[in-house]
Enzyme design. Sequence first.
Site, PDB file in Angstrom:
ATOM      1  N   SER A 166      -1.081  15.444  -2.442  1.00  0.00           N
ATOM      2  CA  SER A 166      -0.853  14.549  -3.573  1.00  0.00           C
ATOM      3  C   SER A 166      -0.099  15.200  -4.719  1.00  0.00           C
ATOM      4  O   SER A 166       0.586  14.511  -5.467  1.00  0.00           O
ATOM      5  CB  SER A 166      -2.188  13.998  -4.071  1.00  0.00           C
ATOM      6  OG  SER A 166      -3.025  15.039  -4.515  1.00  0.00           O
ATOM      7  N   LYS A 179      -2.129   2.693  -3.477  1.00  0.00           N
ATOM      8  CA  LYS A 179      -0.853   3.384  -3.655  1.00  0.00           C
ATOM      9  C   LYS A 179       0.256   2.541  -3.021  1.00  0.00           C
ATOM     10  O   LYS A 179       0.564   1.487  -3.532  1.00  0.00           O
ATOM     11  CB  LYS A 179      -0.981   4.813  -3.154  1.00  0.00           C
ATOM     12  CG  LYS A 179      -1.853   5.584  -4.162  1.00  0.00           C
ATOM     13  CD  LYS A 179      -2.327   6.939  -3.776  1.00  0.00           C
ATOM     14  CE  LYS A 179      -3.195   7.474  -4.931  1.00  0.00           C
ATOM     15  NZ  LYS A 179      -4.084   8.554  -4.537  1.00  0.00           N
ATOM     16  N   HIS A 213      -1.097   9.340   0.670  1.00  0.00           N
ATOM     17  CA  HIS A 213       0.337   9.348   0.340  1.00  0.00           C
ATOM     18  C   HIS A 213       1.217   9.254   1.583  1.00  0.00           C
ATOM     19  O   HIS A 213       2.429   9.454   1.500  1.00  0.00           O
ATOM     20  CB  HIS A 213       0.676  10.601  -0.472  1.00  0.00           C
ATOM     21  CG  HIS A 213      -0.133  10.681  -1.723  1.00  0.00           C
ATOM     22  ND1 HIS A 213       0.191   9.972  -2.856  1.00  0.00           N
ATOM     23  CD2 HIS A 213      -1.288  11.326  -1.996  1.00  0.00           C
ATOM     24  CE1 HIS A 213      -0.724  10.195  -3.782  1.00  0.00           C
ATOM     25  NE2 HIS A 213      -1.636  11.015  -3.288  1.00  0.00           N
TER      26      HIS A 213
HETATM   27  C1  LIG Z   1      -5.439   8.863  -5.039  1.00  0.00           C
HETATM   28  C2  LIG Z   1      -6.096   9.664  -3.985  1.00  0.00           C
HETATM   29  C3  LIG Z   1      -7.400   9.404  -3.575  1.00  0.00           C
HETATM   30  C4  LIG Z   1      -8.274   8.425  -4.285  1.00  0.00           C
HETATM   31  O1  LIG Z   1      -7.908   7.129  -4.025  1.00  0.00           O
HETATM   32  P1  LIG Z   1      -8.222   6.006  -5.119  1.00  0.00           P
HETATM   33  O2  LIG Z   1      -8.105   4.749  -4.371  1.00  0.00           O
HETATM   34  O3  LIG Z   1      -7.198   6.185  -6.185  1.00  0.00           O
HETATM   35  O4  LIG Z   1      -9.603   6.262  -5.621  1.00  0.00           O
HETATM   36  C5  LIG Z   1      -7.905  10.112  -2.513  1.00  0.00           C
HETATM   37  N1  LIG Z   1      -7.177  11.058  -1.896  1.00  0.00           N
HETATM   38  C6  LIG Z   1      -5.931  11.352  -2.289  1.00  0.00           C
HETATM   39  C7  LIG Z   1      -5.172  12.413  -1.566  1.00  0.00           C
HETATM   40  C8  LIG Z   1      -5.349  10.679  -3.345  1.00  0.00           C
HETATM   41  O5  LIG Z   1      -4.131  10.996  -3.752  1.00  0.00           O
END
Ligand SMILES: *Cc1c(COP(=O)(O)O)cnc(C)c1O
Length: 404
Positions: free
Chosen positions: A189, A248, A217
């Site tokens: 991330s 995302k 991602h």
């Molecule tokens: C954003 C993210 C999460 C958390 O997800 P949310 O739905 O925002 O709580 C978990 N793992 C990674 C690698 C992330 O980038």
Amino acid sequence: MQRDLNGELAARLAALKSEGLYRELREIESAQTARVTMEGRAALNFASNDYLGFANEPALKEAAARALEKFGAGSGASRLVCGSLSPHARLEESLAAFKRTEAALSFSSGYATALGTICALMGKEDVIAIDRLAHASIVDGARLSGARLRVFRHNDPGDLEDILKWADSRGSGAGRRPQILIATESVFSMDGDFAPLKELADLKEKYGAWLMLDEAHGTGLFGPNRRGVAAQEGVSDRIDIQMGTLGKALGAAGGYIAGSRTLIDYLTNKARSFIFSTAPCPAQAAAATAGIDLAQSAVGEERVGQVWRLWEQLQAEAGSLVWKLPAFKTAILPLMVGGEVAATELARRLRERGIFVPAIRYPTVKRGAARLRLTLTAAHRREDVAALTDALKAAGGYVPPVTV
Ligand SMILES: *Cc1c(COP(=O)(O)O)cnc(C)c1O
């Protein structure tokens, strides 16, 4: 004498400020997309994980509106307590079909997914091996589970194997052999690089470990029908626990696990962040379902193409910058700055020029590895990327103070 709560907290906040680690919220008065109104000013947003531009997509908004009309604003209770609304069932069917697994379970967030899942699967007898750069949700889940936590060097299967050998040797005495879980991300991330999935899958088979992969991602950007990096690498079948977020590339909010029917039934019974939490509102589930459909369609394909066109442009234009931009072909481009204060200052200078990019600092990344985390989305245009590189050049006169 002891300070009262506010006195103590004010002192802690002052310390954060002096280290360049203070965080604050910035209000966006428009919809969250590539061009936003932030604190009264127009800004280009290079901070969002809405990679395909779906957060404002009519198909998602209409799906949310229909679900809102039919099912109401709230979900009433946990799905195990008051019945499970249809939008959640449709979402999980779509997820399982998208990921080609037997079943899926959705959670209120990706963070809640990791916490609930890891704690349900692992106990204090067990061993969890995670990549050094794994997301906070995986770290927190591993800690909360009470299992022995071992961290392997970033993307280093050799270092992981040492941990697996050690864990394996612990099982020779009396009692149950400790279960081993390997947990990592497909696209990291904050660094935007890829995990060596085939090697990890080989190791997990060799040592009888379970493998959990967070595709936060990767989903929506890579692989056939944009199912994720595991599908692109042909290793989906070897990943026991496929995790991701709906917030995302998929444009909505929430998190999920995709896997076997047995895994999903087990998590439904044991994942505390699922059981003891009110279900996400139906509109959120319906928007996510629409996002999954759209990601797999020709629209999804075209959006990903746009992200890679902008990526090529940014890489070409960034050649003349003083900061390094890694060449991994993902939507996350960390501009490495180093010092926390320097990164915060650079972000401020960009903001003055109408460009919003967050300075990512300790504890999100290690001290001295502060960076501007640039993200590209399909909602950006060529001229936006040009404006970004122009602003970086104009802001680049700043000489970072020496920090550790
Ligand atoms: C954003 C993210 C999460 C958390 O997800 P949310 O739905 O925002 O709580 C978990 N793992 C990674 C690698 C992330 O980038």
